[in-house]
Write a protein that holds these residues in place. Sequence first.
Motif, PDB file in Angstrom:
ATOM      1  N   THR A 140      48.216 -16.696  19.473  1.00 17.72           N
ATOM      2  CA  THR A 140      47.254 -16.724  20.585  1.00 17.72           C
ATOM      3  C   THR A 140      45.819 -16.385  20.197  1.00 17.72           C
ATOM      4  N   ASN A 141      45.611 -15.476  19.263  1.00 14.64           N
ATOM      5  CA  ASN A 141      44.245 -15.080  18.919  1.00 14.64           C
ATOM      6  C   ASN A 141      43.452 -16.252  18.342  1.00 14.64           C
ATOM      7  N   ALA A 142      42.148 -16.214  18.528  1.00 17.32           N
ATOM      8  CA  ALA A 142      41.282 -17.250  17.961  1.00 17.32           C
ATOM      9  C   ALA A 142      41.082 -16.955  16.473  1.00 17.32           C
ATOM     10  N   GLU A 143      41.920 -17.542  15.634  1.00 12.82           N
ATOM     11  CA  GLU A 143      41.945 -17.244  14.206  1.00 12.82           C
ATOM     12  C   GLU A 143      41.388 -18.423  13.398  1.00 12.82           C
ATOM     13  N   LEU A 144      41.051 -18.137  12.134  1.00 13.99           N
ATOM     14  CA  LEU A 144      40.605 -19.177  11.204  1.00 13.99           C
ATOM     15  C   LEU A 144      41.235 -18.920   9.847  1.00 13.99           C
ATOM     16  N   ASN A 145      42.051 -19.860   9.386  1.00 11.80           N
ATOM     17  CA  ASN A 145      42.726 -19.750   8.092  1.00 11.80           C
ATOM     18  C   ASN A 145      42.580 -21.074   7.349  1.00 11.80           C
ATOM     19  N   LEU A 146      42.304 -20.989   6.043  1.00 12.07           N
ATOM     20  CA  LEU A 146      42.098 -22.178   5.222  1.00 12.07           C
ATOM     21  C   LEU A 146      43.090 -22.194   4.070  1.00 12.07           C
ATOM     22  N   GLY A 147      43.507 -23.388   3.703  1.00 12.05           N
ATOM     23  CA  GLY A 147      44.344 -23.577   2.534  1.00 12.05           C
ATOM     24  C   GLY A 147      43.585 -24.344   1.473  1.00 12.05           C
ATOM     25  N   TYR A 148      44.011 -24.206   0.223  1.00  9.85           N
ATOM     26  CA  TYR A 148      43.276 -24.814  -0.892  1.00  9.85           C
ATOM     27  C   TYR A 148      44.232 -25.683  -1.701  1.00  9.85           C
ATOM     28  N   PRO A 149      44.008 -26.994  -1.683  1.00 12.79           N
ATOM     29  CA  PRO A 149      44.903 -27.873  -2.439  1.00 12.79           C
ATOM     30  C   PRO A 149      44.713 -27.767  -3.938  1.00 12.79           C
ATOM     31  N   SER A 150      43.573 -27.245  -4.370  1.00 13.36           N
ATOM     32  CA  SER A 150      43.298 -27.134  -5.801  1.00 13.36           C
ATOM     33  C   SER A 150      44.072 -25.970  -6.404  1.00 13.36           C
ATOM     34  N   GLY A 151      44.723 -26.196  -7.536  1.00 15.52           N
ATOM     35  CA  GLY A 151      45.469 -25.146  -8.204  1.00 15.52           C
ATOM     36  C   GLY A 151      44.583 -23.993  -8.636  1.00 15.52           C
ATOM     37  N   HIS A 152      43.317 -24.273  -9.003  1.00 18.06           N
ATOM     38  CA  HIS A 152      42.409 -23.217  -9.457  1.00 18.06           C
ATOM     39  C   HIS A 152      42.174 -22.204  -8.350  1.00 18.06           C
ATOM     40  N   HIS A 153      41.895 -22.669  -7.115  1.00 15.28           N
ATOM     41  CA  HIS A 153      41.607 -21.749  -6.021  1.00 15.28           C
ATOM     42  C   HIS A 153      42.837 -20.935  -5.625  1.00 15.28           C
ATOM     43  N   THR A 154      43.967 -21.567  -5.620  1.00 12.98           N
ATOM     44  CA  THR A 154      45.162 -20.828  -5.233  1.00 12.98           C
ATOM     45  C   THR A 154      45.539 -19.781  -6.280  1.00 12.98           C
ATOM     46  N   HIS A 155      45.287 -20.071  -7.553  1.00 16.51           N
ATOM     47  CA  HIS A 155      45.528 -19.063  -8.591  1.00 16.51           C
ATOM     48  C   HIS A 155      44.610 -17.862  -8.399  1.00 16.51           C
ATOM     49  N   LEU A 156      43.374 -18.085  -7.934  1.00 19.93           N
ATOM     50  CA  LEU A 156      42.464 -16.964  -7.680  1.00 19.93           C
ATOM     51  C   LEU A 156      43.021 -16.048  -6.584  1.00 19.93           C
ATOM     52  N   VAL A 157      43.561 -16.648  -5.513  1.00 20.58           N
ATOM     53  CA  VAL A 157      44.152 -15.845  -4.443  1.00 20.58           C
ATOM     54  C   VAL A 157      45.388 -15.106  -4.949  1.00 20.58           C
ATOM     55  N   GLN A 158      46.164 -15.770  -5.781  1.00 20.12           N
ATOM     56  CA  GLN A 158      47.352 -15.133  -6.345  1.00 20.12           C
ATOM     57  C   GLN A 158      46.979 -13.942  -7.216  1.00 20.12           C
ATOM     58  N   ASP A 159      45.914 -14.063  -7.997  1.00 23.62           N
ATOM     59  CA  ASP A 159      45.440 -12.946  -8.822  1.00 23.62           C
ATOM     60  C   ASP A 159      44.924 -11.815  -7.949  1.00 23.62           C
ATOM     61  N   TRP A 160      44.221 -12.179  -6.860  1.00 24.45           N
ATOM     62  CA  TRP A 160      43.719 -11.150  -5.922  1.00 24.45           C
ATOM     63  C   TRP A 160      44.879 -10.349  -5.340  1.00 24.45           C
ATOM     64  N   PHE A 161      45.938 -11.026  -4.922  1.00 22.11           N
ATOM     65  CA  PHE A 161      47.092 -10.343  -4.357  1.00 22.11           C
ATOM     66  C   PHE A 161      47.732  -9.424  -5.397  1.00 22.11           C
ATOM     67  N   GLY A 162      47.905  -9.916  -6.611  1.00 21.40           N
ATOM     68  CA  GLY A 162      48.515  -9.100  -7.655  1.00 21.40           C
ATOM     69  C   GLY A 162      47.714  -7.859  -7.965  1.00 21.40           C
ATOM     70  N   HIS A 163      46.379  -7.966  -7.918  1.00 17.08           N
ATOM     71  CA  HIS A 163      45.520  -6.818  -8.190  1.00 17.08           C
ATOM     72  C   HIS A 163      45.798  -5.682  -7.208  1.00 17.08           C
ATOM     73  N   PHE A 164      45.821  -5.975  -5.926  1.00 15.97           N
ATOM     74  CA  PHE A 164      46.025  -4.930  -4.922  1.00 15.97           C
ATOM     75  C   PHE A 164      47.487  -4.512  -4.821  1.00 15.97           C
ATOM     76  N   TRP A 165      48.408  -5.408  -5.139  1.00 13.89           N
ATOM     77  CA  TRP A 165      49.821  -5.053  -5.104  1.00 13.89           C
ATOM     78  C   TRP A 165      50.130  -3.956  -6.115  1.00 13.89           C
ATOM     79  N   GLU A 166      49.573  -4.066  -7.322  1.00 11.63           N
ATOM     80  CA  GLU A 166      49.823  -3.065  -8.360  1.00 11.63           C
ATOM     81  C   GLU A 166      49.228  -1.716  -8.018  1.00 11.63           C
ATOM     82  N   ARG A 167      48.230  -1.679  -7.145  1.00 13.50           N
ATOM     83  CA  ARG A 167      47.566  -0.425  -6.774  1.00 13.50           C
ATOM     84  C   ARG A 167      48.064   0.124  -5.432  1.00 13.50           C
ATOM     85  N   SER A 168      49.167  -0.401  -4.945  1.00 12.24           N
ATOM     86  CA  SER A 168      49.704   0.006  -3.646  1.00 12.24           C
ATOM     87  C   SER A 168      50.991   0.791  -3.819  1.00 12.24           C
ATOM     88  N   ALA A 169      51.329   1.572  -2.777  1.00 14.17           N
ATOM     89  CA  ALA A 169      52.510   2.440  -2.809  1.00 14.17           C
ATOM     90  C   ALA A 169      53.611   1.872  -1.920  1.00 14.17           C
TER      91      ALA A 169
END
Length: 538
Positions: A183-212
């Motif tokens: 219901t909320n007015a949201e905005l989400n984008l997807g990236y067909p390029s492998g380079h951009h999606t790898h950047l998001v994957q690296d971002w997630f891994g960075h914070f995952w390792e620093r989480s409890a």
Amino acid sequence: MTTTPSGARAIFPPVFATNRPERGETVAAEINRLLRGKRRSHRAPQPVAIATAYVNPAGIALLLDELERAPRVRLLLGAEPDRATARPAKAGLSLEELHQTLRMHEAWLAAERDLTGFSREADGAARRLVEWLRSNDAGDGHGVEVRRYEDGFLHGKAFLVEHEFEPAVLAGSSNLTHAGLTTNAELNLGYPSGHHTHLVQDWFGHFWERSAPFPLADLYASRWDPHSPWIVFLRMLWEFYGHDLEADDRAALAQELSLTAFQRDGVSRALRLLKANGGVLVADEVGLGKTYIAAEMIRKATEEHRQRVLVLAPAALKESMWEPFLNGHGFSRRVRCMSYDELRLAWRRDEEDTRRKLDDYALVIVDEAHNLRNPRAQRTETVAALVGGEHPKQVVLLTATPVNNSLGDLHALVSLFIRNDAFFAHAGIPVDSRLRRGGRAHGPGVAVARTHVRSARPHDRPQNAELRQGALPGRPLRRSGRRGSDDLLPHARPAPARLRARRGGRSAARRRHPRAGLPGRARGGKVGRIGEDRSASR
């Protein structure tokens, strides 16, 4: 080439997701399309990673069919700052402020858990969710793992299908909540390029390792922990009335009457019961403003529906309170005020003429309605004949003491607008004959809940533990005074046989001397079920 949002839905992996229900678009649908499409395009299902600030059971349920198919799900939570801590970054944030925000985040998660329904369907969904969250097997990397980032605020939201060469992602503003995905007015984008999606994957891994690790499964499973009777009682009230409270339209209430918040709640519920049952019993205690609740109902009837209203009250209150009150608020044009005795005497002098004069009154307000607790009294029979004639009227009963001697008093009042015992059969309320044999189980209590309004100021909550627990099912209500044979309180003792015989003799005497000039139920006919005259069956 410009791609419209509607055209984006044909692209895979998805490149755009928002909530526009009127166009059939939801973030949940696009995430499920992403998960399903990637699962089918590979030889085996791929791991899934989700970053979100907030999560609730209803949000996870929207994706659970696909998430259960993933061999591994990593769920990363991160608190967002509230207004008290959202200040310029250069000012810094103390450790205590950060911990306070994390505590608030956990309290929010617990509140969302507590609002999950307790129907069989909701309970089954909750157990399925907890079972899924506990399916972690750290030995081979399969199952579900939940962590929370606690070194700062995590604002990013992302839904990833992890793959060494072809990862896919939708990232943007949507939390893993029902509102965020539908219901909320949201905005989400997807990236067909492998380079951009790898950047998001690296971002997630960075914070995952620093989480409890975070015990989300235990937090949700605590809904089945033992709770105090008071909490169970409050939860029962929410299940019973919550949907009505959420549907209240307080903006429609008049402001010139200056109603308090609990009085506005009372008006909203009274109007709902009046519409559903043709009548309502407002049983607030003295000083809580029953008159003002009735006045708002009078205003709606006279000004919005152009109806006429009759107010019945004891003679003293008619002259000293009601007539000045109605004149002072400008209600006198479509409102007439009569005392009980005025109506009774007019009815006895000329029933047809009185009925004709009052026939176009659509709403009857009865003040001090406990004066009608005796169904065989002339005033009660007259009021019953008036409101239940050829053109039945809606009835609002006002009293601080709906029960004086026994629940039979309440039965008599409710009978003024509920004339068929089967009316509440869907709620499991027994018919009158069973009710009068003890009123056990949930019958009388549900009858009260289905027909009357009882308000209280926020600070008027019961403080005595015995009083609080005494209102729960299976516990007798304590009260003083003698109990009659028609007492409906749980565990009531029957009256002595000689007292029952004496009462039966009086009833027989009444039947041998019928009153003239009153309708069928008032001519001495024995009343069994509500509104049913048994005179012809003798």
